[in-house]
Design a protein around this motif. Structure first.
Motif, short mmCIF file in Angstrom:
data_model
loop_
_atom_site.label_atom_id
_atom_site.label_comp_id
_atom_site.label_asym_id
_atom_site.label_seq_id
_atom_site.Cartn_x
_atom_site.Cartn_y
_atom_site.Cartn_z
N ARG A 32 -41.89 10.33 79.74
CA ARG A 32 -42.84 9.72 80.72
C ARG A 32 -43.31 10.89 81.38
O ARG A 32 -42.85 11.86 82.14
CB ARG A 32 -42.21 8.85 81.50
N ASP A 33 -44.94 10.57 81.97
CA ASP A 33 -45.36 11.44 82.83
C ASP A 33 -45.38 10.80 84.29
O ASP A 33 -44.66 9.82 84.55
CB ASP A 33 -46.80 11.75 82.40
N ALA A 34 -46.34 11.52 85.05
CA ALA A 34 -46.14 10.93 86.36
C ALA A 34 -46.70 9.63 86.66
O ALA A 34 -46.31 9.03 87.39
CB ALA A 34 -47.02 11.83 87.36
N LYS A 35 -47.29 8.96 85.73
CA LYS A 35 -48.09 7.73 85.96
C LYS A 35 -47.11 6.66 84.90
O LYS A 35 -47.43 5.73 84.63
CB LYS A 35 -49.28 7.49 85.39
N ASN A 36 -45.70 7.04 84.35
CA ASN A 36 -44.90 6.27 83.62
C ASN A 36 -45.39 6.06 82.32
O ASN A 36 -45.02 5.04 81.72
CB ASN A 36 -44.47 5.26 84.40
N ASN A 37 -46.41 6.95 81.86
CA ASN A 37 -46.93 6.83 80.54
C ASN A 37 -46.21 7.73 79.73
O ASN A 37 -45.96 8.94 79.95
CB ASN A 37 -48.45 7.10 80.35
N TYR A 38 -45.85 7.30 78.43
CA TYR A 38 -45.13 8.41 77.47
C TYR A 38 -45.95 8.98 76.70
O TYR A 38 -46.38 8.65 75.55
CB TYR A 38 -44.13 7.41 76.42
N LEU A 40 -45.98 12.84 77.35
CA LEU A 40 -45.53 14.13 77.36
C LEU A 40 -44.86 14.49 75.91
O LEU A 40 -43.64 13.79 75.83
CB LEU A 40 -44.76 14.43 78.47
N LEU A 41 -45.40 15.09 75.13
CA LEU A 41 -44.61 15.44 73.93
C LEU A 41 -43.97 16.64 73.97
O LEU A 41 -44.15 17.81 74.49
CB LEU A 41 -45.89 15.88 72.77
N ASP A 42 -42.62 16.38 73.24
CA ASP A 42 -41.43 17.42 73.37
C ASP A 42 -41.68 18.04 72.09
O ASP A 42 -41.14 17.81 71.18
CB ASP A 42 -40.18 16.68 73.33
N ALA A 46 -39.89 17.72 68.24
CA ALA A 46 -40.97 17.45 67.13
C ALA A 46 -40.46 17.65 65.64
O ALA A 46 -40.05 18.81 65.53
CB ALA A 46 -42.24 17.75 67.42
N ARG A 47 -40.83 16.67 64.76
CA ARG A 47 -40.19 17.06 63.42
C ARG A 47 -41.02 16.35 62.14
O ARG A 47 -41.91 15.52 62.87
CB ARG A 47 -38.75 16.62 63.28
N GLY A 48 -41.02 16.88 61.19
CA GLY A 48 -41.58 16.13 60.06
C GLY A 48 -41.57 16.79 58.87
O GLY A 48 -40.92 17.89 58.83
N PHE A 49 -41.98 16.22 57.76
CA PHE A 49 -41.88 16.91 56.42
C PHE A 49 -43.13 16.46 55.53
O PHE A 49 -43.76 15.37 55.71
CB PHE A 49 -40.59 16.56 55.73
#
Length: 379
Positions: A32-38, A40-42, A46-49
């Motif tokens: 969540r950012d300051a406006k409570n929106n998700y 902010l990507l960590d 992050a993962r994938g294939f």
């Protein structure tokens, strides 16, 4: 596909198949950012294939026919080329597999039987070298060193319908032996967090079998009565690894199914059924408690096509499950009904009013065991 008769009884067969498979997955964890929106990507988590897989399967075999019996034997030459790329892993992993897999089949009238070998490459989800921590209570690691699973499968089936007497019967049996099966090695930490890692384990076996018998009766008053009895059983055995202790979990299920049908001149129909089942899971490790569940399922459907152009339908089902989580109902009664008005020329149109769950009691509770877990699902 190509076939060439070598004689009246012997036929040469050649089948060739190419498959291309692609699998892409991208997973991001957001905070969540300051406006409570998700938003902010960590990036650290992050993962994938991406997987690209080529499969070429070439079959060469002979079929020999003796009157009504056909025997076939051959080999499948399976070549697989697999390229795996993982996010945050610089070097991709490439695998090439080649296997010669025998097969055999027999056909006689309505009887079919076959035995074959197969090889399945590990799923890319089980190879990911970056741990999956999206659930902090269930952390999952991959295992890049997994071997392909090698299976020997057999199948037998027979179905007969005797037109003159209205009698039908069938039998089926299929099973699979698996070497280098993929099972989850689990570690349960002191704080309850589970950490899993897929590993290869041999000795897996599953079996499904059943028989069926039915008969239809008719009379001159346009009344038709039929019944079918179809008992079945299934068995599954595989390794269970918890905190480095290797044991075996076995699940056995059995159920005799009963179906009836009444039809009077296509004006009134009724179809009652009763399907009881018993499922039991046992563990060779005394740390786990054996579990048995008994389920009763009854259902009846009534359809009345009177007066003309009106169709009345009602369906009621009852389910009882002896094993549910504490506090959840063991039984459920579901009642649906509908009325339909047939319209237009040749009754090609219809206007239908249906009511679902008239008693407002529907609850989809289901409990099953898997490895060292008891899972309850509610729909």
């Amino acid at each position: 596909n190509f076939s060439e008769p070598l004689s009246k009884a012997l036929t040469f067969r050649f089948n060739n198949q190419y498959q291309y498979l692609q699998d892409i997955q991208d997973v991001g964890i957001y905070y969540r950012d300051a406006k409570n929106n998700y938003d902010l990507l960590d990036e650290a988590q992050a993962r994938g294939f991406e997987r690209d897989q080529h499969r070429v399967n070439s079959y060469v075999g002979l079929s020999y026919k003796i009157k009504q019996v056909t025997l076939s034997a051959g080999v499948n030459n399976l070549w697989q080329s697999i390229n795996n790329e993982f996010k945050k892993v610089a070097a991709p992993t490439r695998t090439t597999l080649f296997d010669v897999l025998p097969s055999f089949s027999l056909n006689w009238k309505q009887l079919s039987a076959q035995v074959n070998r197969s090889v399945t490459a590990p799923s890319i989800n089980n190879l990911i070298p970056v741990p999956d921590s999206t659930n902090p209570f269930f952390i999952r690691y991959g295992n890049p060193d997994l071997k392909p699973a090698r299976r020997t499968s057999f199948y037998v089936s027979n179905f007969n319908f005797l037109q003159g007497s209205g009698t039908s019967y069938n039998i089926y049996l299929n099973g699979t032996f698996t070497d280098d099966d993929v099972v989850m090695s689990r570690t349960v930490l002191a704080n309850g967090v589970q950490v899993t890692k897929p590993v290869n384990a041999s000795g897996s076996f599953n079996l499904y079998a059943g028989i069926g018998f039915g008969k239809e009766f008719k009379n001159q008053q346009k009344f038709i009565f039929s019944f079918r009895f179809s008992p079945y059983m299934n068995y599954d055995r595989r390794k269970l690894i918890v905190n480095n202790n290797v044991s075996t979990a076995s699940t056995f299920g059995i159920g005799p199914n009963f179906n009836l049908s009444f039809n009077w001149n296509d004006k009134v129909e009724m179809r009652p059924m009763y399907n009881p089942s018993i499922n039991r899971t046992t563990y060779t490790d005394p740390a786990f408690k054996n579990i048995q569940a008994i389920t009763h399922y009854l259902e009846n459907e009534l359809i009345i096509r009177l007066p003309a152009k009106l169709v009345w339908e009602t369906n009621i089902a009852y389910r009882y499950n002896s094993e549910v989580a504490p506090g959840l109902p063991k039984e459920n009664l579901l009642w649906n009904a509908a009325v339909t008005l047939l319209m237009l020329k040749d009754e090609v149109g219809m206007l239908k009013l249906g009511v679902f769950d008239i008693l407002n009691r529907n609850n989809g509770f289901y409990r099953f065991t898997s490895q060292n877990q008891i899972t309850d699902q509610q729909t």
